[in-house]
Design a protein around this motif. Structure first.
Motif, PDB file in Angstrom:
ATOM      1  N   UNK A 122      43.289  46.737  34.642  1.00 43.93           N
ATOM      2  CA  UNK A 122      44.743  46.849  34.707  1.00 43.93           C
ATOM      3  C   UNK A 122      45.440  46.348  33.441  1.00 43.93           C
ATOM      4  N   UNK A 123      44.827  45.355  32.778  1.00 43.88           N
ATOM      5  CA  UNK A 123      45.488  44.799  31.598  1.00 43.88           C
ATOM      6  C   UNK A 123      45.539  45.825  30.466  1.00 43.88           C
ATOM      7  N   UNK A 124      44.757  46.899  30.585  1.00 44.51           N
ATOM      8  CA  UNK A 124      44.740  47.915  29.533  1.00 44.51           C
ATOM      9  C   UNK A 124      45.421  49.210  29.986  1.00 44.51           C
ATOM     10  N   UNK A 125      46.202  49.118  31.036  1.00 43.81           N
ATOM     11  CA  UNK A 125      46.826  50.311  31.579  1.00 43.81           C
ATOM     12  C   UNK A 125      47.973  50.821  30.736  1.00 43.81           C
ATOM     13  N   UNK A 170      41.611  37.283  36.915  1.00 45.43           N
ATOM     14  CA  UNK A 170      42.809  37.072  36.093  1.00 45.43           C
ATOM     15  C   UNK A 170      42.717  35.746  35.349  1.00 45.43           C
ATOM     16  N   UNK A 199      39.846  35.555  26.909  1.00 44.63           N
ATOM     17  CA  UNK A 199      40.595  36.280  25.876  1.00 44.63           C
ATOM     18  C   UNK A 199      40.964  35.335  24.743  1.00 44.63           C
ATOM     19  N   UNK A 221      59.405  46.340  35.807  1.00 41.74           N
ATOM     20  CA  UNK A 221      58.548  45.242  35.374  1.00 41.74           C
ATOM     21  C   UNK A 221      58.452  45.178  33.846  1.00 41.74           C
ATOM     22  N   UNK A 235      52.028  51.663  36.874  1.00 39.29           N
ATOM     23  CA  UNK A 235      53.391  52.208  36.975  1.00 39.29           C
ATOM     24  C   UNK A 235      54.369  51.345  36.195  1.00 39.29           C
ATOM     25  N   UNK A 236      54.059  50.044  36.116  1.00 38.62           N
ATOM     26  CA  UNK A 236      54.977  49.173  35.387  1.00 38.62           C
ATOM     27  C   UNK A 236      54.921  49.450  33.891  1.00 38.62           C
ATOM     28  N   UNK A 249      47.187  41.477  36.541  1.00 39.23           N
ATOM     29  CA  UNK A 249      46.426  41.813  35.340  1.00 39.23           C
ATOM     30  C   UNK A 249      47.309  41.868  34.107  1.00 39.23           C
ATOM     31  N   UNK A 250      48.617  41.896  34.296  1.00 37.64           N
ATOM     32  CA  UNK A 250      49.539  42.057  33.179  1.00 37.64           C
ATOM     33  C   UNK A 250      50.361  40.796  32.935  1.00 37.64           C
ATOM     34  N   UNK A 272      50.396  48.332  38.930  1.00 34.94           N
ATOM     35  CA  UNK A 272      50.240  47.750  37.603  1.00 34.94           C
ATOM     36  C   UNK A 272      50.552  48.773  36.532  1.00 34.94           C
ATOM     37  N   UNK A 313      41.044  41.676  32.442  1.00 35.01           N
ATOM     38  CA  UNK A 313      41.875  41.313  33.571  1.00 35.01           C
ATOM     39  C   UNK A 313      41.968  42.499  34.498  1.00 35.01           C
ATOM     40  N   UNK A 314      41.679  42.296  35.761  1.00 35.55           N
ATOM     41  CA  UNK A 314      41.860  43.434  36.655  1.00 35.55           C
ATOM     42  C   UNK A 314      41.130  43.298  37.960  1.00 35.55           C
ATOM     43  N   UNK A 345      50.958  42.587  39.988  1.00 33.98           N
ATOM     44  CA  UNK A 345      50.544  43.169  38.699  1.00 33.98           C
ATOM     45  C   UNK A 345      49.862  42.084  37.881  1.00 33.98           C
ATOM     46  N   UNK A 396      45.833  52.280  27.725  1.00 31.91           N
ATOM     47  CA  UNK A 396      47.168  52.053  27.144  1.00 31.91           C
ATOM     48  C   UNK A 396      47.788  53.330  26.612  1.00 31.91           C
TER      49      UNK A 396
END
Ligand SMILES: Cc1cc2nc3c(=O)[nH]c(=O)nc-3n(C[C@H](O)[C@H](O)[C@H](O)COP(=O)(O)O)c2cc1C
Ligand code: SF4
Ligand code: FES
Ligand code: FES
Lengths: 185, 551
Positions: B68-71, B374, B403, A153, B33-34, A142-143, B31, B380-381, A140, B88
């Motif tokens: 993914x960072x904006x999921x 990343x 960023x 997570x 799902x978290x 990207x996070x 990603x 990010x993604x 993950x 988000x």
């Protein structure tokens, strides 16, 4: 809603349990893999996902049933980081130290956790509530930075947030245990 | 299933999809799902049901949509207007998405950007992040549910397999060779050539193995492909099997990717039930099936001979090559190991032709490449770019800079085997050769952006520490050399190093590169060497003052 397998596995792993898997479960695992060539690692995965680690008695039993010498089992278990030889604490906190998380300060997050729980990476608290471990990349990235607790997570953390994460675990705790009971077949 | 049935099923599925006025796709990859993407899907379904819109609105999961960072990301597709991509989204916002966007769109309104709070959660699809990417491996992501076989079939799935069944093994190899596809797992070996070599080895039993170990920490391309489009990889493996007369397929996936394992297993069950895998593939009389094997947290198991040992249930230690796996691999039988992304490219090439594939890229590097962008990158993604795009376009336009707002210092590609590329080299087009010339490598696609506040010395230390930790210990140059190099690097980081130490690092590095048994040891010095090459001052700045060293 279906629970992702990995959460289920991890939560199961975290559920309070007897030191070794019930014998018949090991027989089931052995029967599933016995006739497939090279399946020792898969059998060990099954065992660990049920018990949370690879207990010595279970390894002996598995080796006996699968006709694999114990020494071979230990050779494999010690080579691969994924396998645990000791029972971990109930809540397994995995701090990701992969590159993406590293750049975002995961080392600081880990040392914060160590201080907070008063244990070192790779150890469990004496009351067996928490187990702290470093892992490499949970996919993950990207996070980043992130930790996972029994598969759940906690992402996009601040590096000084270890206290906050432990609080969140304590809040989420009843959930995790309830789920574990649901899944206990 | 008979080959013609593919068309029937595709047509039926398309008709079904056409019947919906709005289709919602929520990223259900790891990603997102978290951040509770499954809760979002449940919320959307509940709201659609409550409004009795089930006949008009379809709620789906989807593969990774990149940012993914904006999921969690949610894509709304409608017959009457342009797509909208939400970012988000939380489960409690699902009702608003339906009420404020879906319902008005169903009533005929055109919405570009919703007002109010949801407006803040709407991404601009004209942003370079989206417009500059070229999707082919990822083209199904955000447009189909990876858990539904018919969704894949409706998007030309398994058509390439059908075509392959009508071709000779040699013809398939020739087509792959003509496309110029090279291995995406790191080394960039021409895929058609590897297949052809394996094809020519006579044997009753042969294996095609998918390398889903993805050991580079900070890279998640392969996991995303397995999660987002598992049937594409399965189809790629079936075609590979036809091309080299392989008799068995094996998926080797790292245990840290449980969702990828689950998706592939599910896809295999579906494909078996449909007669696409198993005793009689597409009614051709050809039998082919797969086995699943999990990794267990050892980076070296990505190396092909170690991977084979691991599948055999042993410690994953490499062995000398030759003999190459094409001659003696899994269970001593000829075997071909291919990376996930390599295999995902295969159906597209067979269906659209080698020429189509080769029309993108540079002279030596064709097609597209996935990168996991990343680190300090603003976006990010997961991204897909044509080979030949400059690093600057990837990092600054698609990535959007940093960023932190600070200047970019460098990127690291190729993970622990790769190297750092300084900002002043960013006008270089992406290709295997170019990245190698800069002292890095393509690797599997990790791309880590660091800014001017990050220390390249410490990043080099991080990677070397990783390699020392992951060394299997079988050969001395890697085991001892790595430890020695790390010791010196630690000394420099602690401000206790000397110029002599930098010289020794270079010397030890050379020995490791030359004498290590496998590529882990051979390439472990790369991040450090590239850092010294491009940023020597950062090392010398940390050395002991000369007067002190003499004392
Ligand atoms: C230490 C090490 C780790 C590797 N890890 C991976 C990996 O995680 N995934 C991968 O596809 N290839 C990895 N490789 C490269 C593989 O050995 C192999 O070249 C590749 O899977 C071949 O597939 P390709 O030709 O499709 O690229 C690794 C190599 C080494 C030396
Ligand atoms: S180079 Fe390192 S990882 Fe490779 S075989 Fe030698 S010791 Fe093992
Ligand atoms: S580096 Fe932490 S999730 Fe990948
Ligand atoms: S994981 Fe959801 S967008 Fe990448």
């Amino acid at each position: 809603m279906s629970i992702p397998a990995e959460v289920a596995t991890a939560v199961k792993a975290a559920a309070p349990k007897a030191p070794a898997a019930p014998v018949d479960e090991i027989t089931l695992i052995a029967n599933k893999w016995k006739n497939k060539r090279g399946s020792l690692i898969m059998a060990l995965h099954d065992l660990q996902s049920r018990v949370g680690y690879v207990p010595r008695e279970s390894a002996m039993k598995l080796g006996h049933l699968m006709d694999v010498p114990l020494a071979r089992i230990y050779e494999v278990v010690t080579f691969y980081n994924y396998f645990k030889l000791e029972a971990p604490g109930k809540y397994v906190i995995s701090v990701c130290l992969g590159t993406a998380c590293h750049i975002k300060g995961s080392a600081e997050l880990l040392s914060g956790m160590e201080k907070e729980l008063n244990i070192k990476e790779g150890q469990s608290t004496p009351d067996k509530e928490y187990h702290l471990q470093a892992v490499r990349c949970l996919g993950c990235c990207g996070l980043a930075p992130l930790v996972s607790v029994n598969g759940k997570v906690y992402a996009k953390l601040k590096t000084n947030e270890s206290h906050h994460v432990i609080e969140r675990i304590q809040i989420d705790k009843p959930m995790a245990v309830a789920d574990a009971e649901d899944l206990a077949d | 299933m008979k080959p013609e049935e593919l068309e029937v099923r595709a047509a039926a599925e398309l008709a079904k999809q056409q019947a919906f006025d709005v289709r919602l796709f929520t990223c259900s990859s790891r990603g997102c799902q978290s951040s509770d993407a499954l809760g979002v899907i449940a919320g959307l379904k509940a709201e659609v049901k409550a409004r009795q819109l089930e006949g008009k609105v379809q709620v789906n999961g989807s593969g990774c949509m990149g940012l993914c960072s904006k999921g969690p990301l949610v894509r709304m597709c409608s017959k009457t207007q342009k797509d909208i991509l939400f970012s988000e989204i939380k489960p409690e916002m699902a009702a608003a998405v339906v009420e404020q966007v879906v319902v008005p769109v169903l009533a005929g309104s055109k919405i570009e950007k919703p007002g109010g709070d949801l407006g803040q959660h709407t991404l601009d699809l004209n942003d370079p992040f989206f417009t500059m990417q070229v999707f082919s491996v990822l083209e199904n992501n955000g447009k189909m549910d990876p858990e539904k076989l018919d969704d894949y079939i409706a998007r030309d799935g398994y058509k390439a397999l059908r075509k392959a069944l009508g071709m000779s093994a040699e013809e398939i190899c020739k087509e792959m060779l003509a496309s110029g596809l090279r291995g995406r797992g790191g080394a960039g070996f021409p895929t058609g050539l590897k297949w052809d070599l394996t094809r020519k080895v006579p044997s009753e039993v042969k294996y095609i193995i998918c390398n889903g170990d993805e050991g580079d920490p900070g890279a998640f391309m392969d996991g995303s492909v397995l999660e987002g489009d598992p049937h594409a990889v399965i189809e790629g493996m079936l075609i590979a099997a036809r091309a080299m007369h392989a008799t068995h397929g094996v998926f080797y996936i790292r245990a840290e990717y449980p969702l990828a394992v689950e998706r592939v297993e599910k896809a295999l069950r579906q494909a078996r039930a449909a007669g696409l895998v198993g005793k009689n593939v597409l009614d051709s009389g050809w039998a082919f099936d797969f086995e699943m094997r999990l990794g267990a947290g050892a980076f070296v198991c990505g190396e092909e001979t170690a991977l084979i040992a691991s599948i055999e249930g042993k410690r994953g230690t490499p062995r000398p090559r030759p003999p190459f796996p094409a001659v003696r691999g899994l269970w001593d039988q000829p075997s071909c190991i291919n990376n996930v992304e390599t295999l995902a490219n295969v159906p597209l090439i067979l269906l659209r032709g080698a020429k189509w594939f080769a029309s993108r890229g540079t002279e030596e590097s064709k097609g597209t490449k996935l990168f996991a962008l990343t680190g300090k990158s603003k976006n990010n993604g997961l991204v897909e770019v044509p080979m030949g795009m400059t690093l600057r376009d990837v990092v600054e336009k698609i990535g959007g800079g940093t960023d932190s707002g600070l200047k970019i210092k460098a990127i690291q590609t190729g993970g622990p085997s790769g190297g750092m590329i300084p900002e002043h080299e960013f006008d270089t087009p992406v290709s295997y050769e170019n990245l190698q010339q800069l002292g890095s490598m393509m690797g599997s696609g990790g791309m880590i952006v660091i800014d001017e506040n990050d220390s390249v010395v410490e990043l080099a230390q991080f990677y070397l520490d990783f390699c020392v930790d992951e060394s299997c210990g079988k050969c001395a140059p890697c085991r001892i050399g790595g430890t020695q190099m790390l010791h010196l690097l630690n000394k420099i980081v602690a401000g206790k190093g000397t110029l002599e130490d930098i010289k020794t690092i270079r010397k030890v590095a050379k020995a490791m590169q030359k004498a290590s048994l496998c590529a882990l040891g051979q390439t472990a010095p790369n991040p450090t060497l590239s850092a010294i090459r491009h940023f020597e001052h950062e090392f010398t700045e940390r050395l002991l003052p000369v007067a002190t060293t003499k004392a």
